[in-house]
Design a protein around this motif. Sequence first.
Motif, PDB file in Angstrom:
ATOM      1  N   GLU A  47       0.901  -1.209  -0.052  1.00 55.27           N
ATOM      2  CA  GLU A  47      -0.105   0.079  -0.054  1.00 55.27           C
ATOM      3  C   GLU A  47       0.834   1.294  -0.085  1.00 55.27           C
ATOM      4  O   GLU A  47       0.599   2.192  -0.743  1.00 55.27           O
ATOM      5  N   ALA A  48       1.772   1.298   0.931  1.00 49.70           N
ATOM      6  CA  ALA A  48       3.014   2.498   1.018  1.00 49.70           C
ATOM      7  C   ALA A  48       3.545   2.720  -0.366  1.00 49.70           C
ATOM      8  O   ALA A  48       3.688   3.781  -0.957  1.00 49.70           O
ATOM      9  N   LEU A  49       3.972   1.752  -0.844  1.00 45.74           N
ATOM     10  CA  LEU A  49       4.769   1.707  -1.990  1.00 45.74           C
ATOM     11  C   LEU A  49       3.786   2.336  -3.331  1.00 45.74           C
ATOM     12  O   LEU A  49       3.891   3.162  -4.152  1.00 45.74           O
ATOM     13  N   LEU A  50       2.636   1.484  -3.290  1.00 49.13           N
ATOM     14  CA  LEU A  50       1.639   1.879  -4.356  1.00 49.13           C
ATOM     15  C   LEU A  50       1.295   3.543  -4.245  1.00 49.13           C
ATOM     16  O   LEU A  50       1.433   4.186  -5.442  1.00 49.13           O
ATOM     17  N   ALA A  51       1.104   3.924  -3.146  1.00 46.63           N
ATOM     18  CA  ALA A  51       1.107   5.553  -2.630  1.00 46.63           C
ATOM     19  C   ALA A  51       1.931   6.247  -3.323  1.00 46.63           C
ATOM     20  O   ALA A  51       1.831   7.371  -3.971  1.00 46.63           O
ATOM     21  N   THR A  52       3.229   5.935  -2.927  1.00 41.36           N
ATOM     22  CA  THR A  52       4.465   6.453  -3.362  1.00 41.36           C
ATOM     23  C   THR A  52       4.523   6.503  -4.937  1.00 41.36           C
ATOM     24  O   THR A  52       4.781   7.651  -5.665  1.00 41.36           O
ATOM     25  N   LEU A  53       4.365   5.610  -5.476  1.00 40.73           N
ATOM     26  CA  LEU A  53       4.547   5.579  -7.088  1.00 40.73           C
ATOM     27  C   LEU A  53       3.550   6.304  -7.717  1.00 40.73           C
ATOM     28  O   LEU A  53       3.702   7.001  -8.769  1.00 40.73           O
ATOM     29  N   GLU A  54       2.083   6.173  -7.182  1.00 34.21           N
ATOM     30  CA  GLU A  54       1.161   7.041  -7.876  1.00 34.21           C
ATOM     31  C   GLU A  54       1.447   8.450  -7.716  1.00 34.21           C
ATOM     32  O   GLU A  54       1.177   8.968  -8.628  1.00 34.21           O
ATOM     33  N   GLU A  55       2.171   8.853  -6.778  1.00 32.45           N
ATOM     34  CA  GLU A  55       2.342  10.183  -6.611  1.00 32.45           C
ATOM     35  C   GLU A  55       3.544  10.642  -7.396  1.00 32.45           C
ATOM     36  O   GLU A  55       3.731  11.598  -8.347  1.00 32.45           O
ATOM     37  N   GLN A  56       4.866   9.759  -7.415  1.00 29.84           N
ATOM     38  CA  GLN A  56       6.042  10.191  -8.046  1.00 29.84           C
ATOM     39  C   GLN A  56       6.167   9.558  -9.460  1.00 29.84           C
ATOM     40  O   GLN A  56       7.381   9.829  -9.992  1.00 29.84           O
ATOM     41  N   TRP A  57       5.167   8.896 -10.000  1.00 27.69           N
ATOM     42  CA  TRP A  57       5.347   8.279 -11.465  1.00 27.69           C
ATOM     43  C   TRP A  57       5.664   9.545 -12.349  1.00 27.69           C
ATOM     44  O   TRP A  57       5.073  10.105 -12.592  1.00 27.69           O
ATOM     45  N   PRO A  58       6.901   8.992 -13.030  1.00 28.29           N
ATOM     46  CA  PRO A  58       7.101  10.459 -14.078  1.00 28.29           C
ATOM     47  C   PRO A  58       6.384  10.030 -15.382  1.00 28.29           C
ATOM     48  O   PRO A  58       6.133   8.859 -15.762  1.00 28.29           O
TER      49      PRO A  58
END
Lengths: 327, 327
Positions: A171-182
């Motif tokens: 869940e944490a990684l998903l949230a980070t990637l959804e935010e930071q995905w280039p």
Amino acid sequence: MAVYTDISEDELRAFIAPYGVGELKSYKGIAEGVENSNFLVHAGDDTFILTLYEKRVDPADLPFFLGLMEHLATHDISCPLPVKRGDGTVLGELAGRPAAMVTFLEGVWMRRPSAVHCAGVGTGMARMHLAGADFAMQRRNGLTVEDWRPLWQQCLKAHPGMDRDLAQETEALLATLEEQWPRDLPQGTIHADLFPDNVFFLGDELSGFIDFYFACTDALAYDVAVALNAWCFERDHSYNITKGKALLDAYDRVRPLTDPEIDALPVLAAGASLRFMLTRLYDWVTTPEGSLVVKKDPQEYIRKMRFHRTIGSAREYGLDLHARKSA
Amino acid sequence: MAVYTDISEDELRAFIAPYGVGELKSYKGIAEGVENSNFLVHAGDDTFILTLYEKRVDPADLPFFLGLMEHLATHDISCPLPVKRGDGTVLGELAGRPAAMVTFLEGVWMRRPSAVHCAGVGTGMARMHLAGADFAMQRRNGLTVEDWRPLWQQCLKAHPGMDRDLAQETEALLATLEEQWPRDLPQGTIHADLFPDNVFFLGDELSGFIDFYFACTDALAYDVAVALNAWCFERDHSYNITKGKALLDAYDRVRPLTDPEIDALPVLAAGASLRFMLTRLYDWVTTPEGSLVVKKDPQEYIRKMRFHRTIGSAREYGLDLHARKSA
């Protein structure tokens, strides 16, 4: 191991007739590929791979996959060339499934790739990206950042007893990637599944790419990130920086990575590891016991996911930033 | 479907070197055969089948199997020819298993054999029996009448809840066969597993025999009885007398059956059906759930067993006794 559909000699003879490849001499189901049924076919004086597309492949995507192979093969990238029938089309139907025949590619895939092979795949992938630049068709990546959360939710639904630590971490990684995905990296046609079993070598020379059934239009550097995950870790899940450096430097010499691509590499690599973790996990929790499908362990990609979270810059993957600047 | 052991390119390269067949170009696991791991190998300009013998094959039997293929191939019977190494031997070791390479045979096996193919296998089998007459080696049939009761007892032990009717029927047939089994029929080298997937055709012409890993020294007519079971029944388990006649008459024209062989045919055919029923049943009750092995249904052979019990003479299988007498 994959032959989901057997075919009779009568059906096959009728199927290959319009391809004008000569008399059917033999065919054997081959134990490679996990999505489709593949046969090695001898007809006339030639060898072909016949693929029956099983239900996990959307028939609407086949013109993209087969068109891409034809585009690359005619642009000096060694890959299977779809065989055309008398009427110019490549796609037929066999045993109720869409089916196509492609030329056979010599070469073996590396069960234990060395740094030399990693350099080979880096160079070859960069050439493939350049050759794909003027491919006219487009296909959305069906397994990119927006698709991961729905896939994760399906995993949870299929397996309500999911390990709590894994759930929190995901869940944490998903949230980070959804935010930071280039979103603004150079786009192009990517293979999206460049694992060792999809790259053939003759000796230490790359002899070709196969299995374009995840190919799509996406960030070129995402393909690099997938390959980094697939080629540069040891069996004990440790990252081998010599292999990483070989792959990245070789790629960069043919198609120089842009600064935004370099900066994005740790996020892309974490995303790629999550993507393979999720599809493996999904198969793991949904494949019935007793099925003939070999299930791949998601653990391997959970470990890789964790590794990428510790990476601050592409330099830590081995990319020689100093050599680039002085070049 | 069978690739139990994967091999790396390094291992394979080292293995094939002494065979002097040229550079390794490709290898693919093939999804045929149920006892061993098979690979289609391209090396130099040729194609080979590489077999890794898994644990169900006794290594002590391999010289017989490979010697027989060489004997037949050099006596005008089309079958794979074991490739010799520099030192003249054919058997090596790969991934900890005995392994051999044989020449590749073109041809397809008939998923739906017609009477023409049944005649082809009859003629070919008779020629193989004649060619095998002066093969010097001997091997006991490990699955003949004395072996059936122990096998049946293992089935009962593994599956105490066996269907009562089936158990009674099997016990009765076992007792009858043990008493009536013919001991004085012409002996020779037999294939003992002549199912359609072990016989290749190009068009309607038989192009060769493969898979000699049940071959042994036994009554020639027992081989005919196995083939009758394997080729002359329809998918609904009904006996097709046109196919039976085609197979028997074709065999008889090349190697005339003796009167005792003709008289024994119903008993031999019942025995052959019991043999395949028992090995299938054994696999059925002992193969763990979730195994990659495809289990064959013993029911098919239970039905055939029952059919043969109704047969009074070889004429009912279609053998043209009248034509023989007037010939």
